[in-house]
Design a protein around this motif. Structure first.
Motif, short mmCIF file in Angstrom:
data_model
loop_
_atom_site.label_atom_id
_atom_site.label_comp_id
_atom_site.label_asym_id
_atom_site.label_seq_id
_atom_site.Cartn_x
_atom_site.Cartn_y
_atom_site.Cartn_z
N ILE A 1 0.87 -1.19 0.00
CA ILE A 1 0.00 0.00 0.00
C ILE A 1 0.90 1.23 0.00
CG2 ILE A 1 -1.87 1.20 1.20
CD1 ILE A 1 -2.49 -1.61 2.50
N GLY B 1 1.15 5.36 -0.11
CA GLY B 1 0.49 6.67 0.01
C GLY B 1 1.19 7.64 -0.93
N GLY B 2 1.80 8.68 -0.34
CA GLY B 2 2.51 9.66 -1.15
C GLY B 2 3.94 9.24 -1.47
N GLY B 3 4.38 8.09 -0.94
CA GLY B 3 5.73 7.60 -1.24
C GLY B 3 6.83 8.46 -0.64
N SER B 4 6.53 9.17 0.46
CA SER B 4 7.55 10.05 1.05
C SER B 4 8.28 9.38 2.21
CB SER B 4 6.92 11.37 1.51
OG SER B 4 5.96 11.14 2.51
N ASN B 5 7.98 8.12 2.44
CA ASN B 5 8.70 7.39 3.49
C ASN B 5 9.11 6.00 3.01
OD1 ASN B 5 9.83 7.34 6.04
ND2 ASN B 5 8.03 6.43 6.98
N PRO C 1 5.18 15.84 4.15
CA PRO C 1 4.49 15.37 2.95
C PRO C 1 3.70 14.09 3.21
CG PRO C 1 6.90 15.40 2.62
CD PRO C 1 6.64 15.63 4.08
N LEU D 1 0.13 11.33 2.71
CA LEU D 1 -1.33 11.23 2.82
C LEU D 1 -1.75 10.95 4.26
CD1 LEU D 1 -2.16 9.06 -0.35
CD2 LEU D 1 -1.83 11.53 -0.17
N SER E 1 -1.36 7.40 5.92
CA SER E 1 -0.02 6.95 6.33
C SER E 1 0.40 7.55 7.67
CB SER E 1 1.03 7.38 5.29
OG SER E 1 0.52 7.31 3.99
N GLN F 1 3.64 5.52 11.01
CA GLN F 1 4.87 5.74 11.78
C GLN F 1 4.66 6.83 12.84
OE1 GLN F 1 8.46 7.28 10.41
NE2 GLN F 1 7.63 9.10 9.47
N ILE G 1 3.64 10.07 12.80
CA ILE G 1 4.49 11.18 12.37
C ILE G 1 4.64 12.21 13.49
CG2 ILE G 1 4.10 10.96 9.88
CD1 ILE G 1 2.04 13.22 10.08
N GLY G 2 5.79 12.82 13.50
CA GLY G 2 6.07 13.77 14.57
C GLY G 2 7.03 14.85 14.10
N ILE H 1 -5.58 0.94 5.92
CA ILE H 1 -6.23 2.03 6.67
C ILE H 1 -7.08 2.83 5.68
CG2 ILE H 1 -5.80 4.18 7.94
CD1 ILE H 1 -3.13 2.84 8.88
N ARG I 1 11.66 24.57 8.42
CA ARG I 1 11.77 23.33 7.63
C ARG I 1 12.43 23.60 6.29
NH1 ARG I 1 8.44 18.87 9.44
NH2 ARG I 1 8.89 17.93 7.45
C1 LIG Z 1 10.98 16.29 2.93
C2 LIG Z 1 10.35 15.32 3.90
C3 LIG Z 1 10.13 15.70 5.21
C4 LIG Z 1 9.55 14.82 6.12
N1 LIG Z 1 9.36 15.23 7.39
C5 LIG Z 1 8.84 14.38 8.31
C6 LIG Z 1 8.65 14.80 9.67
O1 LIG Z 1 8.93 15.94 10.04
N2 LIG Z 1 8.13 13.89 10.54
C7 LIG Z 1 7.78 12.64 10.15
O2 LIG Z 1 7.30 11.87 11.01
N3 LIG Z 1 7.93 12.22 8.88
C8 LIG Z 1 8.46 13.05 7.95
N4 LIG Z 1 8.65 12.65 6.66
C9 LIG Z 1 8.31 11.25 6.28
C10 LIG Z 1 6.93 11.08 5.61
O3 LIG Z 1 6.51 12.26 5.01
C11 LIG Z 1 5.86 10.61 6.60
O4 LIG Z 1 6.22 9.38 7.16
C12 LIG Z 1 4.49 10.47 5.92
O5 LIG Z 1 3.50 10.16 6.86
C13 LIG Z 1 4.49 9.37 4.86
O6 LIG Z 1 3.31 9.50 4.13
P1 LIG Z 1 3.14 8.89 2.70
O7 LIG Z 1 1.70 9.01 2.33
O8 LIG Z 1 4.11 9.46 1.76
O9 LIG Z 1 3.46 7.36 3.04
P2 LIG Z 1 4.23 6.27 2.17
O10 LIG Z 1 5.67 6.63 2.11
O11 LIG Z 1 3.54 6.07 0.88
O12 LIG Z 1 4.02 4.98 3.06
C14 LIG Z 1 4.60 4.91 4.35
C15 LIG Z 1 4.18 3.58 5.01
O13 LIG Z 1 2.79 3.61 5.30
C16 LIG Z 1 2.13 2.50 4.71
N5 LIG Z 1 0.80 2.99 4.29
C17 LIG Z 1 0.54 4.08 3.52
N6 LIG Z 1 -0.79 4.24 3.37
C18 LIG Z 1 -1.37 3.22 4.05
C19 LIG Z 1 -2.74 2.83 4.25
N7 LIG Z 1 -3.76 3.53 3.74
N8 LIG Z 1 -2.98 1.73 4.98
C20 LIG Z 1 -1.95 1.00 5.51
N9 LIG Z 1 -0.65 1.32 5.34
C21 LIG Z 1 -0.37 2.42 4.63
C22 LIG Z 1 2.99 2.11 3.54
O14 LIG Z 1 2.76 0.75 3.17
C23 LIG Z 1 4.37 2.36 4.11
O15 LIG Z 1 4.75 1.28 4.92
C24 LIG Z 1 9.20 13.51 5.71
C25 LIG Z 1 9.42 13.12 4.38
C26 LIG Z 1 9.98 14.03 3.48
C27 LIG Z 1 10.21 13.60 2.06
#
Ligand SMILES: Cc1cc2nc3c(=O)[nH]c(=O)nc-3n(C[C@H](O)[C@H](O)[C@H](O)COP(=O)(O)OP(=O)(O)OC[C@H]3O[C@@H](n4cnc5c(N)ncnc54)[C@H](O)[C@@H]3O)c2cc1C
Length: 336
Positions: free
Chosen positions: A48, A50-54, A115, A117, A120, A124, A126-127, A177, A221
């Motif tokens: 799964i 989301g935005g692929g930022s982790n 960044p 969705l 997500s 983790q 997020i904090g 989720i 940031r």
């Molecule tokens: C420039 C930058 C700054 C950032 N700053 C922070 C920060 O300050 N603090 C912080 O905590 N993080 C930070 N991050 C990390 C990231 O943005 C967060 O972890 C964010 O919540 C990931 O969201 P995403 O939608 O991109 O998740 P993804 O990278 O797409 O997925 C993350 C994980 O969640 C799972 N997942 C996604 N959607 C679902 C769903 N619907 N149901 C079940 N599992 C799911 C995925 O399988 C994967 O394991 C940062 C990233 C970047 C690039």
């Protein structure tokens, strides 16, 4: 739903890794998650996204990538004190932040600029800037992909911890989720425990308000993190390591200037960025794979880095930090 075969996920991961998945499914309605379950999709290899930022994709993915794009925010309950807001997994985190700013809802303002969705955010926990999303989450809803049963987990049942939750442990790859239910305060209150935030408010002569905090945090940031439209990265690549108080005191004898933050009882959180910097990695690069020069916690793709180059850089950083401090850094990013 939209289904694509042999699809490049380059535009769906902030590291900009150009890898292909066998199938890419855009889920446009929560009901489609159930349909996918009925078709047996969750019994085969899937991820799964989301935005692929982790995430860091290290190779082509042989399974199906499932990407929620369904949106929606619904006020479920409202009192004089707070609002219970049910938000769909496919909403941009940034959109929720704008909604809170517009409606003067307090609780997640320090998480501006992250960044990704909404679906997500609990994964983790997020904090940033002294706040974790767990403090504003009432419930997480979705579908178990192993039992195909719907679930609704209360905040306590999510077992939130530092960049951690049940979704990274017992329920890893076992649930989709679909909605996150937030409890957001209507009463003005702020978390101002983070030095850099206070310093920026002072520097600008600003009083705390939702707008001022948002502006200050975005400024800080932007001064420390790469612009992901130009440089590939996934934010902090490593978690800040947590040591016992005794381990920390021992390390302090050799490195008296180590930065530390409070952690759970009897423990201390170190700054992974500081350890990486002291190990000499800040600003260094191997071709297009590098350690960001303004924030050593961030590994970056300056353009043409391959996944293997990022993985090898990650390992070199882990090894050197370990040699110097005896502390093993753990990636925060999901490596696939
Ligand atoms: C420039 C930058 C700054 C950032 N700053 C922070 C920060 O300050 N603090 C912080 O905590 N993080 C930070 N991050 C990390 C990231 O943005 C967060 O972890 C964010 O919540 C990931 O969201 P995403 O939608 O991109 O998740 P993804 O990278 O797409 O997925 C993350 C994980 O969640 C799972 N997942 C996604 N959607 C679902 C769903 N619907 N149901 C079940 N599992 C799911 C995925 O399988 C994967 O394991 C940062 C990233 C970047 C690039």
């Amino acid at each position: 739903m939209q289904i694509y075969e042999n699809y490049s996920v380059k535009e769906h991961n902030t590291f900009k890794m150009d890898v292909c998945c066998a199938r890419f499914v855009c889920v446009e309605h929560p009901e489609e998650v159930r349909q996918l379950a009925k078709q047996g999709l969750f019994q085969s290899e899937h991820f799964i996204l989301g935005g692929g930022s982790n995430v860091l994709f290290t190779q082509d993915y042989a399974g199906t990538v499932i990407h929620p794009v369904f949106k929606g925010m619904e006020v479920m309950e409202e009192t004089d004190d707070d609002v219970l807001l049910r938000v769909a997994a496919g909403e941009e985190w940034e959109h929720l932040q704008q909604f809170c700013l517009q409606h003067q809802l307090y609780g997640i303002e320090n998480l501006i600029g992250i960044p990704g969705l909404v679906g997500s955010a609990p994964v983790q926990n997020i904090g940033a800037y002294g706040v974790e999303v767990k403090d504003s989450i009432a419930r997480v809803e979705g579908l178990r992909t192993d039992t195909l049963q719907p679930f609704a987990l209360s905040n306590t049942q999510c077992h939130f911890g530092y960049r951690d939750s049940i979704f990274k442990r017992e329920l890893k790859h076992k649930c989709f989720i679909t909605h996150v239910i937030f409890r957001l305060s209507k009463r003005e209150h702020y978390t101002l425990t983070y030095k850099a935030l206070n310093a920026e408010l002072d520097r600008c002569g600003m009083k705390p308000s939702l707008q001022n905090i948002t502006d200050c945090i975005l400024r800080v940031r932007n001064s420390k993190l790469p612009d992901i439209s130009k440089i590939g990265c996934a934010g902090s690549f490593f978690k800040n390591p947590v040591l016992t108080q005794a381990e920390f005191e021992q390390l302090q004898q050799t490195f008296p200037d180590l930065v530390s933050y409070p952690a759970e009882e009897g423990h201390v959180k170190l700054s992974a960025g500081q350890l990486i910097e002291k190990a000499g990695w800040k600003g260094r690069r191997n071709d297009d794979a590098g350690v960001y020069d303004k924030q050593a916690l961030v590994l970056v793709n300056y353009g043409m880095a391959t996944p293997q180059e990022i993985v090898s850089l990650c390992q070199q950083v882990i090894d050197d930090v370990n040699k110097l401090f005896g502390v093993t850094l753990a990636p925060e990013v999901n490596i696939l």
